[in-house]
Design an enzyme around this catalytic site. Structure first.
Site, PDB file in Angstrom:
ATOM      1  N   CYS A  61      41.645  39.600  26.208  1.00 40.30           N
ATOM      2  CA  CYS A  61      41.446  40.158  27.551  1.00 40.30           C
ATOM      3  C   CYS A  61      42.451  39.494  28.465  1.00 40.30           C
ATOM      4  O   CYS A  61      42.431  38.267  28.643  1.00 40.30           O
ATOM      5  CB  CYS A  61      40.027  39.916  28.045  1.00 40.30           C
ATOM      6  N   ASN A 104      31.512  28.564  50.954  1.00 39.89           N
ATOM      7  CA  ASN A 104      32.922  28.898  50.764  1.00 39.89           C
ATOM      8  C   ASN A 104      33.671  29.065  52.084  1.00 39.89           C
ATOM      9  O   ASN A 104      34.739  28.473  52.291  1.00 39.89           O
ATOM     10  CB  ASN A 104      33.013  30.182  49.929  1.00 39.89           C
ATOM     11  N   GLU A 147      21.684  31.888  53.853  1.00 40.47           N
ATOM     12  CA  GLU A 147      21.803  32.502  52.537  1.00 40.47           C
ATOM     13  C   GLU A 147      20.401  32.713  51.965  1.00 40.47           C
ATOM     14  O   GLU A 147      19.487  31.918  52.226  1.00 40.47           O
ATOM     15  CB  GLU A 147      22.631  31.587  51.623  1.00 40.47           C
ATOM     16  N   GLN A 201      33.673  33.744  44.239  1.00 44.28           N
ATOM     17  CA  GLN A 201      34.654  34.827  44.208  1.00 44.28           C
ATOM     18  C   GLN A 201      35.513  34.690  42.948  1.00 44.28           C
ATOM     19  O   GLN A 201      35.954  33.591  42.601  1.00 44.28           O
ATOM     20  CB  GLN A 201      35.535  34.792  45.448  1.00 44.28           C
ATOM     21  N   CYS A 247      38.710  47.441  32.954  1.00 44.90           N
ATOM     22  CA  CYS A 247      39.812  47.838  33.838  1.00 44.90           C
ATOM     23  C   CYS A 247      40.002  49.353  33.770  1.00 44.90           C
ATOM     24  O   CYS A 247      39.887  49.940  32.696  1.00 44.90           O
ATOM     25  CB  CYS A 247      41.126  47.177  33.416  1.00 44.90           C
ATOM     26  N   CYS A 295      32.712  43.831  49.905  1.00 45.62           N
ATOM     27  CA  CYS A 295      33.001  44.184  48.518  1.00 45.62           C
ATOM     28  C   CYS A 295      32.669  45.642  48.233  1.00 45.62           C
ATOM     29  O   CYS A 295      32.662  46.061  47.073  1.00 45.62           O
ATOM     30  CB  CYS A 295      32.243  43.265  47.554  1.00 45.62           C
TER      31      CYS A 295
END
Length: 440
Positions: free
Chosen positions: A162, A304, A320, A270, A83, A393
């Site tokens: 975490c 998805n 895909e 995801q 992070c 993304c």
């Protein structure tokens, strides 16, 4: 080229936030990136590297804090590289990411969305249902470390928790390390993959040597005690197998569409379940397929978005590059009583001659990896979909592809916005709608 570093502390004002979450300052006309500093702050910093184009610095003291500064929840913030934005309030994180998205669209794609959508929100903690944790036996510490790499070094951070891992896995890091330390192959376990479904938690141990009978017994006992499924992976992703032969794969649901998905713990899904569900709903809303209309879902993964579109009545074709994911998509369609067509194809090649690419579609959904969908956009002139939903993304490749759709293929960028898929990180997930200019 790195130059000799002058570590003398200096005072400076922070002007902006870089795409990776560092503060941006100017010192004598030169850009300086200051880790953990926020826009509007006055800080004391020290250079850690000097280059021809810019310098990099660490934060020593905040003299005048930003009103958006918060106390990081994780004690490992600043050391762990997982992070980089825990010191910035969640709402401000999303605002900064929205700014990066729009700046990329303008600078790279030379496009401006007609509407800037409110971010799609989600949980800020305990959200990460997929993660790959490094493992290393450190003799000087007398134990095995399990976690993410350090921010500024190729070493594993010394972590005992975490806060972003889902399913309580973040509290198990010391126990996982102690388990691995007790194995005869402790030095031959380089990583543990985490996968948290709605119904079960999975730890996949990458094993470079076969575990002994005693090792297997300890792994099995750990799984029983901690209520996790233990899997072993001796080779590539396809070699991952559950230690207990009768252990089923994990599942997740999309309640709004009454869908259940089975996935292997090494599959791509995801990472943020709540945001994923909201993103799927938003994509279906934006494409708004009428019953029987054709929708092409490129980079469809295990279905998805495809199956939600099929549930909404669309005639769906998913494509895909990963054959195993296509197999899972087909199985998930059967599991949910839906008809959907799935194909394997390398979407970074020219797919125009393929039969599925020679039909017309009313809608197109793109959900590419970081490299974007540039090659797949070559299909657009022939397909002529009225609407294109692009789930991204990486804002840079979205911006590049947006420029192609708008300036070369005659679409308008009707709207765009970020999704809170990766809170506290600099990673930017977004969704955009493109509509054909001559539509209607």
């Amino acid at each position: 080229m790195s130059r000799r570093v002058d570590p003398t502390p200096f005072e400076v004002g922070i002007l902006d936030l870089a795409h990776d979450g560092r503060g941006v300052a100017r010192v004598e006309g030169k850009t300086v990136f200051v880790a953990d500093a926020l826009p509007g702050e006055r800080v004391i910093a020290s250079r850690v590297s000097q280059r021809r184009s810019h310098d990099e610095a660490e934060l020593l003291e905040v003299l005048q804090p930003s009103p958006d500064r918060v106390t990081p929840r994780c004690p490992h913030f600043g050391t762990c590289g997982g992070c980089s934005l825990q010191h910035l309030a969640p709402a401000a994180q999303l605002a900064a990411k929205q700014d990066v998205l729009h700046e990329n669209l303008h600078r790279i794609g030379r496009v401006v969305p007609e509407a800037s959508w409110e971010p799609i929100p989600g949980p800020s903690w305990g959200y990460r249902r997929k993660a790959r944790l490094g493992v290393r036996k450190v003799d000087k510490k007398g134990r095995v470390l399990v976690g993410f790499r350090e921010r500024r070094a190729p070493l594993l951070a010394d972590m005992d928790s975490c806060a972003v891992l889902a399913g309580g896995i973040g509290d198990m890091l010391p126990a996982i390390g102690a388990l691995i330390a007790s194995l005869s192959i402790a030095r031959r376990v380089p990583q543990v993959e985490v996968a948290v479904g709605d119904d079960r938690r999975v730890l996949v141990f990458r094993v470079l040597d076969p575990p002994s009978a005693d090792d297997l017994a300890q792994l099995a006992q750990f799984g029983k005690t901690r209520a996790v499924d233990v899997w072993l992976q001796p080779g590539g992703n396809e070699t991952a197998r559950p230690l207990a032969e009768d252990a089923p794969p994990p599942h997740y649901r999309l309640e709004e569409f009454d869908l259940e998905f089975e996935f292997l713990p090494t599959d791509f899904v995801q990472v943020n379940a709540v945001v994923n569900a909201r993103a799927v709903a938003r994509a279906v809303e934006l494409l708004a397929p009428n019953p029987g209309q054709g929708v092409l879902d490129l980079f469809c993964g295990l279905g998805n978005f495809s199956l939600a579109l099929a549930r909404a009545g669309a005639r769906v074709c998913g494509v895909e590059g990963d054959a195993a994911l296509v197999q899972r998509a087909r199985a998930n369609a059967v599991r949910n009583g839906l008809e959907a067509e799935f194909h394997v194809a390398n979407l970074f090649d020219d797919c125009r001659p393929l039969p599925w690419a020679r039909r017309g579609y009313d809608g197109l959904l793109l959900d590419p990896p970081r490299a974007g969908a540039e090659a797949a956009l070559g299909l657009v002139p022939a397909l002529r979909p009225a609407r294109i939903v692009y789930v991204s993304c990486h804002p840079g490749t979205l911006a590049r592809d947006a420029g192609i759709l708008v300036h070369e293929h005659g679409y308008r960028l009707s709207g765009a916005g970020v999704m809170d898929m990766f809170p506290h990180t600099a990673h930017i997930e977004s969704i955009a709608l493109f509509e054909r200019q001559d539509r209607g």
